[in-house]
Design an enzyme around this catalytic site. Structure first.
Site, mmCIF file in Angstrom:
data_model
loop_
_atom_site.group_PDB
_atom_site.id
_atom_site.type_symbol
_atom_site.label_atom_id
_atom_site.label_comp_id
_atom_site.label_asym_id
_atom_site.label_seq_id
_atom_site.Cartn_x
_atom_site.Cartn_y
_atom_site.Cartn_z
ATOM 1 C CB CYS A 181 33.520 35.949 -5.957
ATOM 2 S SG CYS A 181 32.688 37.357 -6.695
ATOM 3 C CG HIS B 23 31.559 34.616 -2.795
ATOM 4 N ND1 HIS B 23 31.953 35.856 -2.336
ATOM 5 C CD2 HIS B 23 30.840 34.846 -3.931
ATOM 6 C CE1 HIS B 23 31.499 36.777 -3.157
ATOM 7 N NE2 HIS B 23 30.818 36.200 -4.120
ATOM 8 C CG ASN C 293 29.126 39.504 -3.892
ATOM 9 O OD1 ASN C 293 30.338 39.510 -3.703
ATOM 10 N ND2 ASN C 293 28.548 38.767 -4.829
HETATM 11 O O1 UT7 Z 1 29.634 37.026 -6.591
HETATM 12 C C1 UT7 Z 1 29.142 37.164 -7.877
HETATM 13 C C2 UT7 Z 1 28.265 36.073 -8.176
HETATM 14 N N1 UT7 Z 1 26.948 36.567 -8.475
HETATM 15 C C3 UT7 Z 1 25.911 35.947 -7.957
HETATM 16 O O2 UT7 Z 1 26.066 35.049 -7.187
HETATM 17 C C4 UT7 Z 1 24.537 36.344 -8.384
HETATM 18 C C5 UT7 Z 1 23.617 35.181 -8.316
HETATM 19 N N2 UT7 Z 1 22.281 35.557 -8.681
HETATM 20 C C6 UT7 Z 1 21.458 36.209 -7.833
HETATM 21 O O3 UT7 Z 1 21.821 36.522 -6.711
HETATM 22 C C7 UT7 Z 1 20.068 36.477 -8.293
HETATM 23 O O4 UT7 Z 1 19.872 35.887 -9.560
HETATM 24 C C8 UT7 Z 1 19.698 37.987 -8.385
HETATM 25 C C9 UT7 Z 1 19.612 38.559 -6.980
HETATM 26 C C10 UT7 Z 1 20.723 38.754 -9.172
HETATM 27 C C11 UT7 Z 1 18.324 38.130 -9.026
HETATM 28 O O5 UT7 Z 1 17.361 37.408 -8.265
HETATM 29 P P1 UT7 Z 1 16.395 36.379 -8.977
HETATM 30 O O6 UT7 Z 1 15.553 35.810 -7.928
HETATM 31 O O7 UT7 Z 1 17.215 35.415 -9.803
HETATM 32 O O8 UT7 Z 1 15.543 37.308 -9.909
HETATM 33 P P2 UT7 Z 1 15.268 37.164 -11.464
HETATM 34 O O9 UT7 Z 1 16.438 37.623 -12.253
HETATM 35 O O10 UT7 Z 1 14.724 35.769 -11.719
HETATM 36 O O11 UT7 Z 1 14.080 38.165 -11.660
HETATM 37 C C12 UT7 Z 1 12.773 37.929 -11.090
HETATM 38 C C13 UT7 Z 1 11.954 39.194 -11.232
HETATM 39 C C14 UT7 Z 1 11.998 39.790 -12.646
HETATM 40 O O12 UT7 Z 1 10.756 40.419 -12.875
HETATM 41 P P3 UT7 Z 1 9.631 39.669 -13.741
HETATM 42 O O13 UT7 Z 1 10.262 39.441 -15.081
HETATM 43 O O14 UT7 Z 1 9.317 38.401 -13.012
HETATM 44 O O15 UT7 Z 1 8.505 40.662 -13.742
HETATM 45 C C15 UT7 Z 1 13.070 40.875 -12.520
HETATM 46 O O16 UT7 Z 1 12.903 41.896 -13.464
HETATM 47 O O17 UT7 Z 1 12.493 40.199 -10.364
HETATM 48 C C16 UT7 Z 1 12.818 41.372 -11.125
HETATM 49 N N3 UT7 Z 1 13.989 41.987 -10.510
HETATM 50 C C17 UT7 Z 1 13.889 42.845 -9.496
HETATM 51 N N4 UT7 Z 1 12.832 43.356 -8.850
HETATM 52 C C18 UT7 Z 1 13.074 44.219 -7.841
HETATM 53 C C19 UT7 Z 1 15.299 41.768 -10.804
HETATM 54 N N5 UT7 Z 1 16.071 42.509 -9.990
HETATM 55 C C20 UT7 Z 1 15.212 43.180 -9.177
HETATM 56 C C21 UT7 Z 1 15.404 44.097 -8.124
HETATM 57 N N6 UT7 Z 1 14.313 44.576 -7.490
HETATM 58 N N7 UT7 Z 1 16.633 44.479 -7.723
#
Ligand code: UT7
Length: 318
Positions: free
Chosen positions: A119, A244, A274
């Site tokens: 990216c 980005h 993205n």
């Molecule tokens: O250009 C490439 C670079 N990549 C990035 O910049 C990605 C950077 N990271 C992110 O954007 C975020 O970490 C994500 C959007 C990928 C995830 O968001 P988050 O706020 O970090 O969520 P998390 O991984 O901490 O998960 C929180 C909760 C979990 O459930 P529990 O364990 O609290 O019950 C996940 O299982 O949200 C759940 N979860 C979702 N729920 C609904 C994870 N993905 C999803 C989803 N929909 N798509």
């Protein structure tokens, strides 16, 4: 003996963008995985993204964006002597996509190579273009960021499939009497390569979203300060900030940490998702189109992603 080099500066004189026609809403994504429009909007800031159509290749998208940038620049394909395509999703590794893109655009036998810095790719490629011009190795360079991420993202992995889209953005860079592209600040941390990777040719992308999020929200604000310092400008001089487009919360966190509230900020992620190395030229093109950014604005571009790579520089809007 004194060897001749190029002009003191380089500048962008035209931008081009291409978003595939197919728009995919969060509700459509939620038909395949356990997620919701509300979760995606709140946690990531994306409302919709574009997916390439069946048979619509990364090269087709790169050619479309490159053609628009050429038209905006007023130059003809024959005027271009180097074509650089930043991409991490080429249809095949050999040959690189740039010679084919150049051929399709009618650019006769240019220097042509691909850059894969994930990216951060567009900022790496822009820096190569500006440096090639200033050293006298090139005169007019077409830089393209193009991605077909849907080839590499598992539509059943809710951690990644909500984020990524397809598209391409491009810029024509030429020599200039005054510097209009500042020195790049770039780096990487290969020890964190597993944070975002396609582990092998038979697999799809895996990502540890939380660790990428932490890295982006803690390590990148100092990089922005360094970019300003290296170009001899103050943060308060910046008119436009185009990071980005990875996650709206990352963008907003950078704006808060740097106190960039007075600045026009690229938030194209809402409508485009993205698109990795295409996201910065796509966002900047849209800002110029809507009037959020204006010709002559001092703009800070910042790419970051898998590798974990980052790169950024100041530039004057065309
Ligand atoms: O250009 C490439 C670079 N990549 C990035 O910049 C990605 C950077 N990271 C992110 O954007 C975020 O970490 C994500 C959007 C990928 C995830 O968001 P988050 O706020 O970090 O969520 P998390 O991984 O901490 O998960 C929180 C909760 C979990 O459930 P529990 O364990 O609290 O019950 C996940 O299982 O949200 C759940 N979860 C979702 N729920 C609904 C994870 N993905 C999803 C989803 N929909 N798509």
């Amino acid at each position: 003996m004194k060897l001749r080099t190029g002009p003191v500066g380089a500048r962008i004189i035209g931008l081009g963008d291409y978003r595939p026609h197919r728009i995919v809403t969060n509700d459509e994504i939620a038909q395949n995985v356990a997620t919701s429009d509300e979760w995606i909007r709140t946690r990531v800031g994306i409302a919709r993204r574009h997916f390439a159509g069946e048979g619509e290749s990364l090269i087709d998208m790169a050619v479309a964006a490159g053609g628009k940038a050429l038209a905006a620049s007023g130059l003809a394909p024959e005027d271009i002597d180097v074509v650089i395509v930043a991409t991490c999703t080429p249809p095949s590794p050999i040959p690189g996509v740039s010679p084919t893109v150049a051929d399709r655009l009618g650019v006769p036998s240019p220097g042509a190579f691909d850059v894969n810095a994930a990216c951060a790719g567009f900022c790496y490629a822009l820096s190569c273009a500006a440096d090639a011009i200033r050293s006298g190795s090139a005169q007019r360079v077409l830089v393209i960021g193009a991605e077909r991420l849907t080839d590499w993202v598992d539509p059943l992995d809710r951690g990644t499939c909500i984020l990524f889209g397809d598209g391409a953005g491009a810029a024509v860079v030429v020599g200039s009497d005054t510097p209009a592209i500042g020195p790049v600040v770039w780096g990487s941390d290969g020890s964190k390569r597993e944070a975002i990777m396609v582990p092998s040719r038979d697999t799809l992308m895996s990502m540890d979203g939380q660790s990428v999020f932490r890295w982006a929200t803690t390590k990148l604000a100092p990089v922005v300060r360094q970019i300003c310092e290296q170009s001899g400008v103050e943060l308060s001089d910046i008119d436009v900030f185009v990071p980005h487009q990875a996650n709206l919360r990352i963008i907003d966190s950078l704006v808060r940490a740097l106190g960039l509230h007075h600045v026009a900020v690229g938030r194209d992620i809402v409508d485009t998702g993205n698109t990795s190395s295409a996201s910065i030229p796509l966002a900047l093109s849209r800002m110029l189109e809507t009037g959020e950014a204006k010709s002559g604005d001092l703009t800070l571009a910042l790419g970051f992603g898998a590798g974990l790579t980052f790169a950024g520089q100041l530039l004057i809007c065309p």
